[in-house]
Design a protein around this motif. Structure first.
Motif, PDB file in Angstrom:
ATOM      1  N   UNK A  52       0.692  -1.189   0.145  1.00 53.69           N
ATOM      2  CA  UNK A  52      -0.181   0.080  -0.096  1.00 53.69           C
ATOM      3  C   UNK A  52       1.052   1.365   0.013  1.00 53.69           C
ATOM      4  N   UNK A  53       0.804   2.128  -1.277  1.00 51.47           N
ATOM      5  CA  UNK A  53       1.410   3.046  -0.746  1.00 51.47           C
ATOM      6  C   UNK A  53       0.284   4.643  -0.475  1.00 51.47           C
ATOM      7  N   UNK A  54       0.713   4.585  -0.078  1.00 49.85           N
ATOM      8  CA  UNK A  54      -0.482   5.793   1.018  1.00 49.85           C
ATOM      9  C   UNK A  54       0.273   7.470   1.773  1.00 49.85           C
ATOM     10  N   UNK A  55      -0.226   8.527   2.343  1.00 48.81           N
ATOM     11  CA  UNK A  55       0.277   9.511   2.390  1.00 48.81           C
ATOM     12  C   UNK A  55       1.471   9.656   2.246  1.00 48.81           C
ATOM     13  N   UNK A  56       1.105  10.091   1.249  1.00 51.21           N
ATOM     14  CA  UNK A  56       2.879  10.422   0.188  1.00 51.21           C
ATOM     15  C   UNK A  56       2.688  11.651  -0.890  1.00 51.21           C
ATOM     16  N   UNK A  57       3.485  12.600  -0.437  1.00 48.74           N
ATOM     17  CA  UNK A  57       3.088  13.448  -2.078  1.00 48.74           C
ATOM     18  C   UNK A  57       3.587  13.526  -3.561  1.00 48.74           C
ATOM     19  N   UNK A  58       2.742  14.166  -4.462  1.00 53.77           N
ATOM     20  CA  UNK A  58       3.263  13.852  -5.925  1.00 53.77           C
ATOM     21  C   UNK A  58       4.633  13.970  -5.759  1.00 53.77           C
ATOM     22  N   UNK A  59       5.521  14.953  -5.475  1.00 57.28           N
ATOM     23  CA  UNK A  59       6.619  14.819  -5.836  1.00 57.28           C
ATOM     24  C   UNK A  59       8.197  14.019  -5.011  1.00 57.28           C
ATOM     25  N   UNK A  60       7.095  13.709  -3.803  1.00 56.19           N
ATOM     26  CA  UNK A  60       7.981  12.401  -3.538  1.00 56.19           C
ATOM     27  C   UNK A  60       7.246  10.632  -3.380  1.00 56.19           C
ATOM     28  N   UNK A  61       6.556  10.556  -4.716  1.00 58.49           N
ATOM     29  CA  UNK A  61       6.117   9.308  -5.104  1.00 58.49           C
ATOM     30  C   UNK A  61       7.250   9.371  -6.489  1.00 58.49           C
ATOM     31  N   UNK A  62       7.575  10.349  -6.607  1.00 58.70           N
ATOM     32  CA  UNK A  62       8.251   9.886  -8.094  1.00 58.70           C
ATOM     33  C   UNK A  62       9.382   9.688  -7.543  1.00 58.70           C
ATOM     34  N   UNK A  63      10.196  10.486  -6.400  1.00 57.75           N
ATOM     35  CA  UNK A  63      11.245   9.711  -5.740  1.00 57.75           C
ATOM     36  C   UNK A  63      11.673   7.937  -5.458  1.00 57.75           C
ATOM     37  N   UNK A  64      10.208   8.411  -4.480  1.00 60.86           N
ATOM     38  CA  UNK A  64      10.037   6.417  -4.600  1.00 60.86           C
ATOM     39  C   UNK A  64      10.477   5.753  -5.846  1.00 60.86           C
ATOM     40  N   UNK A  65       9.229   6.129  -7.214  1.00 54.76           N
ATOM     41  CA  UNK A  65       8.954   5.373  -8.224  1.00 54.76           C
ATOM     42  C   UNK A  65      10.532   5.008  -8.888  1.00 54.76           C
ATOM     43  N   UNK A  66      10.984   5.385  -8.876  1.00 52.46           N
ATOM     44  CA  UNK A  66      12.375   5.690  -9.612  1.00 52.46           C
ATOM     45  C   UNK A  66      13.080   4.790  -8.671  1.00 52.46           C
TER      46      UNK A  66
END
Length: 310
Positions: free
Chosen positions: A232-246
């Motif tokens: 579950x990916x939750x409570x994360x900003x759009x910008x940080x999600x991009x970092x996580x995605x990498x």
């Protein structure tokens, strides 16, 4: 030993046809071949092959994850059918973990051995009382399915496949979708426990580590342990999600507090939003309504895969 090739010539925007033509040129064994002509045809062909058989048969799938999904769906719990795969899709997540054939020599060598195989699980999801789906690799609710839907509608995947970069279509679609996707709250229940997550991006159900063309979303998943991993990916900003995605491509996302992992043999998932997208093995299967019960479980020893002994 009977051998059936199930070929999706359209896989990978024509890669399936090219791979099959190359294989056919060098095959020296007796075989049958069937070509998929529409969505779901692979399941029909595999089911027909498996009907009333009492001897071992090898089905070799030439296609991508969607074709593999269909073929496995058609032979569940059949003790005589063994599945082999020659990858010919865009993302090829199945081939990143499972044993596959890479050339004709491997196929023919395998047929000369004892036909060693191993049994694998499949995941299942019930969307409310009506829709029932299986997944070989993974299923998802939310952003990953939203991305899948838009990839299927886009011409970008077609053009990237043309230049051998089809797996990048998922990454491009993720970046595009970051700014338009509506997050949702979700409740997950299992074994008299309950977890609540706010502002969720997606809930992924994994039977092996990879999805989205090489992202190692669930590093600990194994397809024969009787367990399903929920991410579950939750409570994360759009910008940080991009970092996580990498970081997901390297399996390093597990360190982020906004990513939660659950493991078990069954879960109930309740999404508190309307029109949330769903997929199984990268096949878009539609939207669910608010508070629809998604029941996820595992079927043990559901199908047989070749073992690498060549």
């Amino acid at each position: 030993m009977q051998v059936l090739f199930i070929v999706n010539e359209a896989a990978g925007n024509g890669k399936g046809k090219r791979v099959w033509c190359h294989l056919q040129r060098y095959l020296t064994i007796d075989y049958q071949v069937a070509f998929t002509e529409y969505e779901g045809h692979g399941q029909e062909l595999a089911k027909k092959c498996a009907e009333d058989t009492r001897t071992k048969k090898l089905i070799v799938v030439v296609g991508g994850d969607g074709t593999i999904h269909e073929v496995v769906s058609g032979v569940l719990h059949n003790e005589f059918i063994i599945i082999g795969v020659v990858r010919a899709g865009s993302g090829n997540d199945f081939a990143r973990y499972f044993t596959t054939f890479k050339n004709v020599k491997q196929i023919e060598t395998y047929l000369q051995t004892e036909m060693a195989n191993k049994t694998m699980d499949v995941g299942t999801i019930h969307l409310g009382a009506l829709q029932h789906e299986i997944f070989v690799n993974n299923a998802g609710v939310g952003f990953d399915a939203f991305v899948t839907k838009h990839i299927n509608k886009s011409r970008l995947k077609f053009y990237l496949n043309k230049i051998g970069l089809g797996k990048l279509s998922y990454a491009v679609a993720v970046v595009r979708g970051l700014f338009s996707f509506e997050r949702f709250d979700v409740i997950i229940q299992a074994n008299e426990q309950e977890w609540q997550f706010q502002q969720a991006w997606f809930v992924a159900m994994s039977n092996h580590p990879y999805f989205g063309g090489g992202m190692k979303i669930s590093p600990s998943s194994k397809p024969n342990d009787g367990q399903i991993e929920i991410i579950i990916v939750h409570s994360i900003s759009r910008l940080k999600l991009l970092l996580v995605f990498v970081t997901v491509f390297f399996g390093k996302h597990t360190k982020f507090k906004e990513i939660s992992f659950l493991q078990g043999n069954q879960f109930d998932i309740f999404v508190h939003a309307n029109d949330v997208d769903c997929h199984t093995d990268g096949n878009y299967i539609g939207e669910i309504r608010k508070s629809t019960r998604i029941h996820c479980t595992v079927q043990r020893d559901a199908w047989q895969l070749i073992s690498k002994n060549y």
